[in-house]
Design an enzyme around this catalytic site. Structure first.
Site, PDB file in Angstrom:
ATOM      1  N   ILE A   1     -63.470  24.609 -28.054  1.00 54.21           N
ATOM      2  CA  ILE A   1     -64.046  25.726 -29.045  1.00 54.21           C
ATOM      3  C   ILE A   1     -65.398  25.160 -29.802  1.00 54.21           C
ATOM      4  O   ILE A   1     -65.059  24.328 -30.534  1.00 54.21           O
ATOM      5  CB  ILE A   1     -63.302  26.298 -29.887  1.00 54.21           C
ATOM      6  CG1 ILE A   1     -61.792  26.857 -29.387  1.00 54.21           C
ATOM      7  CG2 ILE A   1     -63.947  27.269 -30.463  1.00 54.21           C
ATOM      8  CD1 ILE A   1     -62.033  27.709 -27.981  1.00 54.21           C
TER       9      ILE A   1
ATOM     10  N   GLU B   1     -69.020  27.271 -20.333  1.00 51.40           N
ATOM     11  CA  GLU B   1     -69.160  28.687 -19.651  1.00 51.40           C
ATOM     12  C   GLU B   1     -68.988  29.106 -18.446  1.00 51.40           C
ATOM     13  O   GLU B   1     -69.689  29.874 -17.766  1.00 51.40           O
ATOM     14  CB  GLU B   1     -70.653  29.327 -20.229  1.00 51.40           C
ATOM     15  CG  GLU B   1     -70.706  29.364 -21.831  1.00 51.40           C
ATOM     16  CD  GLU B   1     -71.604  30.267 -22.313  1.00 51.40           C
ATOM     17  OE1 GLU B   1     -71.702  31.469 -21.759  1.00 51.40           O
ATOM     18  OE2 GLU B   1     -71.974  30.292 -23.403  1.00 51.40           O
TER      19      GLU B   1
HETATM   20  N1  CAA Z   1     -67.397  42.217 -15.708  1.00 49.61           N
HETATM   21  C1  CAA Z   1     -66.674  42.967 -16.092  1.00 49.61           C
HETATM   22  N2  CAA Z   1     -65.278  42.869 -15.493  1.00 49.61           N
HETATM   23  C2  CAA Z   1     -64.956  41.898 -14.891  1.00 49.61           C
HETATM   24  C3  CAA Z   1     -65.936  41.005 -14.755  1.00 49.61           C
HETATM   25  C4  CAA Z   1     -67.339  40.876 -15.113  1.00 49.61           C
HETATM   26  N3  CAA Z   1     -68.281  40.228 -14.632  1.00 49.61           N
HETATM   27  N4  CAA Z   1     -65.332  39.789 -13.885  1.00 49.61           N
HETATM   28  C5  CAA Z   1     -64.208  40.210 -13.693  1.00 49.61           C
HETATM   29  N5  CAA Z   1     -63.772  41.491 -14.526  1.00 49.61           N
HETATM   30  C6  CAA Z   1     -62.540  42.193 -14.333  1.00 49.61           C
HETATM   31  C7  CAA Z   1     -62.462  42.441 -12.795  1.00 49.61           C
HETATM   32  O1  CAA Z   1     -63.016  43.621 -12.520  1.00 49.61           O
HETATM   33  C8  CAA Z   1     -60.972  42.442 -12.750  1.00 49.61           C
HETATM   34  O2  CAA Z   1     -60.333  43.809 -13.163  1.00 49.61           O
HETATM   35  P1  CAA Z   1     -59.928  44.841 -12.098  1.00 49.61           P
HETATM   36  O3  CAA Z   1     -58.579  44.283 -11.507  1.00 49.61           O
HETATM   37  O4  CAA Z   1     -59.623  45.933 -12.669  1.00 49.61           O
HETATM   38  O5  CAA Z   1     -60.883  44.810 -11.140  1.00 49.61           O
HETATM   39  C9  CAA Z   1     -60.404  41.627 -13.973  1.00 49.61           C
HETATM   40  O6  CAA Z   1     -61.559  41.370 -14.800  1.00 49.61           O
HETATM   41  C10 CAA Z   1     -59.960  40.351 -13.372  1.00 49.61           C
HETATM   42  O7  CAA Z   1     -61.159  39.484 -12.554  1.00 49.61           O
HETATM   43  P2  CAA Z   1     -60.641  38.613 -11.342  1.00 49.61           P
HETATM   44  O8  CAA Z   1     -59.572  39.173 -10.610  1.00 49.61           O
HETATM   45  O9  CAA Z   1     -62.119  38.267 -10.776  1.00 49.61           O
HETATM   46  O10 CAA Z   1     -60.412  37.552 -12.264  1.00 49.61           O
HETATM   47  P3  CAA Z   1     -59.882  35.950 -11.776  1.00 49.61           P
HETATM   48  O11 CAA Z   1     -58.861  35.871 -12.391  1.00 49.61           O
HETATM   49  O12 CAA Z   1     -60.096  35.891 -10.141  1.00 49.61           O
HETATM   50  O13 CAA Z   1     -61.012  35.071 -12.419  1.00 49.61           O
HETATM   51  C11 CAA Z   1     -63.092  34.158 -12.619  1.00 49.61           C
HETATM   52  C12 CAA Z   1     -62.252  35.100 -12.188  1.00 49.61           C
HETATM   53  C13 CAA Z   1     -64.698  34.175 -12.285  1.00 49.61           C
HETATM   54  C14 CAA Z   1     -62.852  32.643 -12.025  1.00 49.61           C
HETATM   55  C15 CAA Z   1     -62.888  34.124 -14.280  1.00 49.61           C
HETATM   56  O14 CAA Z   1     -61.542  33.414 -14.265  1.00 49.61           O
HETATM   57  C16 CAA Z   1     -64.242  32.813 -14.955  1.00 49.61           C
HETATM   58  O15 CAA Z   1     -65.050  33.285 -14.976  1.00 49.61           O
HETATM   59  N6  CAA Z   1     -63.324  31.582 -15.159  1.00 49.61           N
HETATM   60  C17 CAA Z   1     -64.252  30.807 -15.951  1.00 49.61           C
HETATM   61  C18 CAA Z   1     -64.135  30.932 -17.354  1.00 49.61           C
HETATM   62  C19 CAA Z   1     -65.105  30.503 -18.368  1.00 49.61           C
HETATM   63  O16 CAA Z   1     -66.308  30.607 -17.901  1.00 49.61           O
HETATM   64  N7  CAA Z   1     -64.778  29.713 -19.335  1.00 49.61           N
HETATM   65  C20 CAA Z   1     -65.585  29.401 -20.396  1.00 49.61           C
HETATM   66  C21 CAA Z   1     -65.170  29.104 -21.438  1.00 49.61           C
HETATM   67  S1  CAA Z   1     -66.469  29.607 -22.860  1.00 49.61           S
HETATM   68  C22 CAA Z   1     -67.425  28.401 -22.993  1.00 49.61           C
HETATM   69  O17 CAA Z   1     -67.375  27.404 -22.275  1.00 49.61           O
HETATM   70  C23 CAA Z   1     -67.943  28.502 -24.308  1.00 49.61           C
HETATM   71  C24 CAA Z   1     -68.566  27.209 -24.908  1.00 49.61           C
HETATM   72  O18 CAA Z   1     -68.101  26.282 -25.225  1.00 49.61           O
HETATM   73  C25 CAA Z   1     -70.075  27.016 -25.285  1.00 49.61           C
END
Ligand code: CAA
Length: 384
Positions: free
Chosen positions: A158, A365
């Site tokens: 975090i 991210e």
């Molecule tokens: N907008 C709106 N809804 C979305 C969406 C989007 N961009 N992406 C997914 N959803 C919704 C989907 O529509 C789905 O709902 P429905 O079943 O109703 O369609 C639901 O969310 C689940 O989506 P997925 O089936 O696509 O989910 P998944 O489990 O396959 O995961 C993933 C997809 C892209 C791998 C996602 O888990 C992901 O982005 N993982 C990476 C996480 C990440 O970026 N972490 C960063 C942490 S923050 C950070 O790093 C901050 C920092 O320190 C600065």
């Protein structure tokens, strides 16, 4: 009549204003923040005094009301001076974006003015020890109890944890149904049961603390839920669509800082009786660095425009900009170290710091492998 495809005078003025603040009051603290792994309080104070610490907060909540492109420019310019400090405006946007996208009017009124005034920063708690790329596999639990939710779990990686006063926490409210069972909450640092792990010992962005957040029987009023129950995961993903643009901007800024330092050096450094800038081999490297940086910046700004408009292809553009710009930042900072030779490898110059700082932009991210999953899904859906 025609869109002339250039930054507006307002955007150019914002760049000039941030650059002035950063050259004078942020860049001078960057090496020390890195060396001591200390939050650059003086840089935060300078950004807050000039309203660049959370520029995206709308005016109605006392913020500067910067649009997504202006916010990207602010983050880019801060990152050019100090990548750690650029996480101040970037993570304030990340932490508050779920509120802005889905929060109730009351919740926005309660928290956004405090971020706008600089009273507190906002962090984003999605990842967990066993739920990184697979964010929906989180196990932090929120159980409803008599007008309250009780949260238990561990959030990891975090950014600005411990320094921030406010946290958007994603937790499972309905187990067994995956992403649809996740909800989002505002948690305060002062809520009983909130504590933090030791700061991670990282390769780069050392001036930005990264810690675990522990939630031990944290009891909060139910009205601290952001949006409806079960909408937390979608809010998290929608947030990342917008804020991956800010990481792209951060990467562009780090790369620009490295290119600037390399350009200055090759004009001064003489070998074989002339400045090394006169050698074609060096010029070809500089040209490649400039070309890649220009492309990364254009893609980032195109993505920022889509973020501002809320276009349907933002998911693709946010992922593409973050992925491309971070790979470019890694390549440019590595080449910049190479151009300085042995000097680039020492702390006498800022290039080795920039190279270490660039690496995280390929990871957080969403790793660049996750960005490619996101882009491919959008292409296959025919959104692009
Ligand atoms: N907008 C709106 N809804 C979305 C969406 C989007 N961009 N992406 C997914 N959803 C919704 C989907 O529509 C789905 O709902 P429905 O079943 O109703 O369609 C639901 O969310 C689940 O989506 P997925 O089936 O696509 O989910 P998944 O489990 O396959 O995961 C993933 C997809 C892209 C791998 C996602 O888990 C992901 O982005 N993982 C990476 C996480 C990440 O970026 N972490 C960063 C942490 S923050 C950070 O790093 C901050 C920092 O320190 C600065």
């Amino acid at each position: 009549m025609f869109d002339l495809y250039q930054l507006s005078d307002e955007h150019l003025a914002i760049r000039e204003a941030v650059r002035e603040v950063c050259d004078a009051k942020v860049a001078p603290n960057a090496a020390e923040a890195d060396e001591n792994s200390e939050f650059p309080q003086a840089s935060f104070d300078a950004l807050r005094a000039s309203d660049f610490h959370a520029p995206h907060i709308p005016e109605e909540y006392g913020g500067a009301g910067a649009d997504a492109l202006a916010t990207a420019i602010v983050i880019e310019e801060v990152a050019r001076a100090c990548a750690s400090s650029s996480l101040i405006p970037a993570v304030n946007k990340l932490g508050t974006m779920p509120l802005l996208l889905s929060g109730s009017a009351d919740l926005k009124r309660r928290y956004l003015p405090r971020v706008a005034s600089g009273e507190g920063m906002f962090s984003y708690c999605l990842s967990e020890p066993e739920a990184g790329s697979d964010a929906a596999a989180m196990t932090t639990r929120a159980i409803y109890d008599n007008g309250h939710y009780v949260l238990n779990g561990v959030k990891r990686w975090i950014t600005n944890a411990g320094v921030s006063d406010f946290y958007t926490v994603f937790a499972v409210t309905e187990p067994g149904i995956g992403a649809k069972g996740i909800s989002a909450f505002v948690v305060e640092k002062s809520d009983p049961g909130v504590s933090f792990g030791a700061p991670e010992k990282k390769l780069g962005i050392k001036g930005s603390p990264t810690r675990e957040v522990y939630l031990d029987q944290v009891r909060i009023p139910a009205d601290r839920m952001i949006g409806e129950p079960g909408t937390g995961f979608a809010s998290a993903m929608r947030t990342l669509d917008h804020t991956r643009v800010t990481i792209a901007a951060q990467a562009v800024g780090i790369a620009q800082g490295a290119l600037d330092a390399a350009l200055a050096y090759v004009k001064e450094r003489k070998q074989f009786g002339k400045p090394i800038a006169d050698f074609q081999g060096v010029q070809f490297m500089l040209a490649d660095m400039g070309m890649r940086l220009t492309a990364a910046r254009e893609l980032t700004y195109a993505a920022a425009a889509r973020s501002e408009r809320g276009d349907a292809d933002l998911t693709y553009f946010g992922a593409a900009a973050k992925c491309f710009a971070s790979d470019v930042a890694m390549a440019i900072t590595t080449d910049a170290v190479q151009l300085l030779g042995g000097y680039g490898y020492t702390k006498d110059f800022p290039l080795e710091r920039m190279m270490r700082d660039a690496k995280i932009t390929q990871i957080y991210e969403g790793t660049n492998q996750v960005q490619r999953i996101v882009m491919a899904r959008q292409l296959l859906k025919g959104v692009i």
